[in-house]
Design an enzyme around this catalytic site. Structure first.
Site, PDB file in Angstrom:
ATOM      1  N   ASP A 130       7.595  29.680  14.533  1.00 49.41           N
ATOM      2  CA  ASP A 130       7.978  30.831  13.718  1.00 49.41           C
ATOM      3  C   ASP A 130       6.964  31.944  13.957  1.00 49.41           C
ATOM      4  O   ASP A 130       5.807  31.693  14.296  1.00 49.41           O
ATOM      5  CB  ASP A 130       8.117  30.508  12.225  1.00 49.41           C
ATOM      6  CG  ASP A 130       6.949  29.720  11.648  1.00 49.41           C
ATOM      7  OD1 ASP A 130       5.820  29.847  12.157  1.00 49.41           O
ATOM      8  OD2 ASP A 130       7.160  28.968  10.680  1.00 49.41           O
ATOM      9  N   ASN A 147       1.390  15.609  17.541  1.00 49.90           N
ATOM     10  CA  ASN A 147       1.819  16.929  17.068  1.00 49.90           C
ATOM     11  C   ASN A 147       0.712  17.582  16.248  1.00 49.90           C
ATOM     12  O   ASN A 147       0.094  16.942  15.391  1.00 49.90           O
ATOM     13  CB  ASN A 147       3.077  16.764  16.204  1.00 49.90           C
ATOM     14  CG  ASN A 147       3.740  18.078  15.856  1.00 49.90           C
ATOM     15  OD1 ASN A 147       4.077  18.867  16.737  1.00 49.90           O
ATOM     16  ND2 ASN A 147       3.947  18.329  14.570  1.00 49.90           N
ATOM     17  N   GLU A 170       7.587  23.642  15.988  1.00 53.33           N
ATOM     18  CA  GLU A 170       7.737  24.283  14.667  1.00 53.33           C
ATOM     19  C   GLU A 170       7.589  25.806  14.770  1.00 53.33           C
ATOM     20  O   GLU A 170       6.942  26.439  13.926  1.00 53.33           O
ATOM     21  CB  GLU A 170       6.706  23.714  13.681  1.00 53.33           C
ATOM     22  CG  GLU A 170       6.769  22.201  13.538  1.00 53.33           C
ATOM     23  CD  GLU A 170       5.786  21.636  12.517  1.00 53.33           C
ATOM     24  OE1 GLU A 170       5.285  22.411  11.684  1.00 53.33           O
ATOM     25  OE2 GLU A 170       5.528  20.413  12.553  1.00 53.33           O
ATOM     26  N   GLU A 229      -1.283  16.006  13.093  1.00 51.95           N
ATOM     27  CA  GLU A 229      -2.434  16.727  12.557  1.00 51.95           C
ATOM     28  C   GLU A 229      -3.652  15.847  12.279  1.00 51.95           C
ATOM     29  O   GLU A 229      -4.207  15.855  11.177  1.00 51.95           O
ATOM     30  CB  GLU A 229      -2.032  17.494  11.295  1.00 51.95           C
ATOM     31  CG  GLU A 229      -0.927  18.496  11.541  1.00 51.95           C
ATOM     32  CD  GLU A 229      -0.423  19.169  10.264  1.00 51.95           C
ATOM     33  OE1 GLU A 229      -0.978  18.876   9.186  1.00 51.95           O
ATOM     34  OE2 GLU A 229       0.528  19.952  10.346  1.00 51.95           O
ATOM     35  N   TRP A 249      11.275  26.608  13.266  1.00 53.03           N
ATOM     36  CA  TRP A 249      11.052  25.950  11.974  1.00 53.03           C
ATOM     37  C   TRP A 249      11.818  26.648  10.856  1.00 53.03           C
ATOM     38  O   TRP A 249      11.277  27.361  10.026  1.00 53.03           O
ATOM     39  CB  TRP A 249       9.558  25.888  11.664  1.00 53.03           C
ATOM     40  CG  TRP A 249       9.217  24.731  10.769  1.00 53.03           C
ATOM     41  CD1 TRP A 249       8.713  24.797   9.502  1.00 53.03           C
ATOM     42  CD2 TRP A 249       9.357  23.339  11.067  1.00 53.03           C
ATOM     43  NE1 TRP A 249       8.534  23.523   8.993  1.00 53.03           N
ATOM     44  CE2 TRP A 249       8.914  22.614   9.941  1.00 53.03           C
ATOM     45  CE3 TRP A 249       9.813  22.633  12.179  1.00 53.03           C
ATOM     46  CZ2 TRP A 249       8.918  21.218   9.895  1.00 53.03           C
ATOM     47  CZ3 TRP A 249       9.814  21.247  12.134  1.00 53.03           C
ATOM     48  CH2 TRP A 249       9.369  20.558  10.993  1.00 53.03           C
ATOM     49  N   HIS A 300       2.924  27.905  14.925  1.00 48.20           N
ATOM     50  CA  HIS A 300       3.008  28.862  13.817  1.00 48.20           C
ATOM     51  C   HIS A 300       2.058  30.003  14.181  1.00 48.20           C
ATOM     52  O   HIS A 300       0.861  29.942  13.900  1.00 48.20           O
ATOM     53  CB  HIS A 300       2.612  28.195  12.500  1.00 48.20           C
ATOM     54  CG  HIS A 300       3.483  27.036  12.135  1.00 48.20           C
ATOM     55  ND1 HIS A 300       4.802  27.189  11.765  1.00 48.20           N
ATOM     56  CD2 HIS A 300       3.231  25.702  12.096  1.00 48.20           C
ATOM     57  CE1 HIS A 300       5.328  25.997  11.496  1.00 48.20           C
ATOM     58  NE2 HIS A 300       4.403  25.085  11.693  1.00 48.20           N
ATOM     59  N   LYS A 358       9.303  11.200   6.682  1.00 43.12           N
ATOM     60  CA  LYS A 358       7.856  11.058   6.523  1.00 43.12           C
ATOM     61  C   LYS A 358       7.525   9.772   5.752  1.00 43.12           C
ATOM     62  O   LYS A 358       8.387   9.102   5.212  1.00 43.12           O
ATOM     63  CB  LYS A 358       7.292  12.278   5.805  1.00 43.12           C
ATOM     64  CG  LYS A 358       7.317  13.553   6.646  1.00 43.12           C
ATOM     65  CD  LYS A 358       6.492  14.623   5.977  1.00 43.12           C
ATOM     66  CE  LYS A 358       6.348  15.841   6.872  1.00 43.12           C
ATOM     67  NZ  LYS A 358       7.591  16.619   6.926  1.00 43.12           N
TER      68      LYS A 358
END
Length: 431
Positions: free
Chosen positions: A329, A262, A327, A221, A383, A298, A137
């Site tokens: 989960d 994303n 990601e 995002e 994730w 998510h 990042k």
């Protein structure tokens, strides 16, 4: 301009609950509350997850703490039992012709990869692609205007190569306050100067990793829950131009990597999806070089519906863009649901709940396989590895109780959810 790049012993970790190395929310603020869904699906969606370690890299106490937590969570609260373990999958990634990935972390964070041979075995056996939870990042790679630090990321790249894994790199531009370098927050300049500064940022990093990574989350995002562009620092300084310029600049120095936008909740929030598709249509009209859309996914056991997820995937497919689940989960508990808020909290992963989660994972993966044609499948990434390492435990559930959102328990034993993913990849019935 200073560059740091070195190789030293790898210390990989699963994206975390205690270290919060999972998804992408500022850990210093409460999780964002998404717009309420329609009454027919009256369950809130998961907001962007936490992504920063609770202890900064270099904290010598972190590995010991991680091991203590890992030991505690391998007991009954891990949710594993002989009744719920199911038939083991021999090698998950072999069931797909696209990347099957997992998010991992690096450095002195909780649930250290190097301190757990069992975790290493799971990662090496079952996954063909890795995503770094933190170290690729902005603030990690570009801490100051004329300083780039590639030391950790280069070591991570080496680990992946040595073990035959590809890399999905995450992320070149992301709004979160703790991940925006201080020099950017204090940067003075007009729109043109900002775009030039971000161009240097993107191209320096993408050039360094060109030929070493299979794909990038170029921008992460940038769209609000409820639609419209997020009023980030980058948006305030450049409008939405920074988004497409990031793709143009990345492609100029890396001709081969897949380039993704994303985001979270784009599979559930209709208004957010409309903003996304409008952006994608503009990209196509202006020949902006985007490869695909990353759906973080998510999600919950009962929300969003499989048909809603499939319809969202189809929006990207219809635009001839790759779809990548980045990601994934699926927690057992939903803290926004009326039963949970009335005190109906699942504190044990019963066989019935484990089987329901198996079916949910299967249905999600099957929706991906059924909706996305082979040439547009960018891959599926989970994730985190083990349940207690999930960011959800600390960020969503505030450490109030355990949950079991992933494919392995605290002792790295396969759960029925693992078989659910395998069945979805194999085209078997979801039961």
């Amino acid at each position: 301009m200073r560059f740091f790049s070195a190789t030293f012993s790898v210390c990989l970790l699963v994206s975390a609950c205690v270290s919060a190395c999972g998804g992408d929310a500022d850990p210093g603020a409460p999780a964002a509350t998404p717009a309420p869904p329609a009454a027919a699906e009256a369950v809130a969606v998961i907001a962007a997850p936490a992504d920063v370690p609770a202890e900064m890299p270099g904290d010598p106490a972190a590995p010991a703490l991680a091991n203590q937590i890992d030991d505690v969570m391998t007991g009954s609260d891990s949710g594993w039992s002989e009744k719920t373990s199911g038939a083991d999958v021999s090698k998950l990634s072999k069931l797909a012709k696209f990347p099957v990935g997992v998010s991992v972390a690096y450095g002195n964070e909780a649930f250290s990869y190097t301190n757990s041979p069992a975790q290493q075995a799971v990662i090496k056996t079952h996954f063909s692609q890795l995503t770094a939870g933190n170290i690729m990042k902005m603030s990690y790679l570009h801490p100051d205007r004329d300083t780039y630090n590639f030391t950790q990321a280069d070591d991570f790249v080496k680990f992946a190569k040595d073990n035959g894994k590809t890399l999905h790199a995450h992320t070149l531009i992301w709004h979160s306050d703790y991940q925006v370098p201080a020099f950017m927050k204090n940067y003075q300049g007009d729109k043109a100067a900002w775009l030039a500064m971000l161009k240097t940022h993107v191209q320096t990093i993408a050039t360094h990793f060109s030929g070493k990574v299979a794909s990038w989350d170029v921008v992460n995002e940038a769209i609000n829950d409820g639609g419209g562009y997020r009023n980030s620092l980058f948006y305030q300084k450049t409008g939405a131009d920074y988004i497409e310029q990031a793709f143009i600049n990345a492609r100029a120095v890396d001709q081969k990597a897949d380039l993704y936008y994303n985001d979270y909740n784009i599979e559930a929030d209709a208004a957010k999806l409309r903003t996304l598709t409008g952006m994608l249509d503009g990209f196509r009209a202006r020949s902006v070089p985007i490869t695909g859309v990353g759906f973080q996914m998510h999600i919950y056991m009962d929300y969003p519906s499989v048909s809603t997820i499939s319809a969202a995937f189809k929006q990207a497919v219809d635009r001839n863009l790759k779809v990548k689940i980045t990601e994934l989960d699926i927690p057992i508990n939903n803290p926004f649901s009326p039963p949970y808020q009335a005190g109906d909290i699942k504190r044990e992963l019963t066989p019935a709940l484990a089987q329901a989660q198996k079916k949910r994972y299967c249905e999600v993966v099957k929706a991906y396989m059924d909706t996305v044609p082979a040439n547009l499948r960018g891959g599926v990434t989970v994730w985190g590895v083990s349940d207690p390492s999930s960011w959800l435990i600390s960020d969503l559930f505030k450490n109030a109780h355990a949950d079991w959102p992933l494919l392995f328990d605290g002792a790295y034993r396969q759960k029925p959810a693992m078989r659910g993913v395998a069945d979805g990849l194999s085209g078997k019935a979801c039961i």
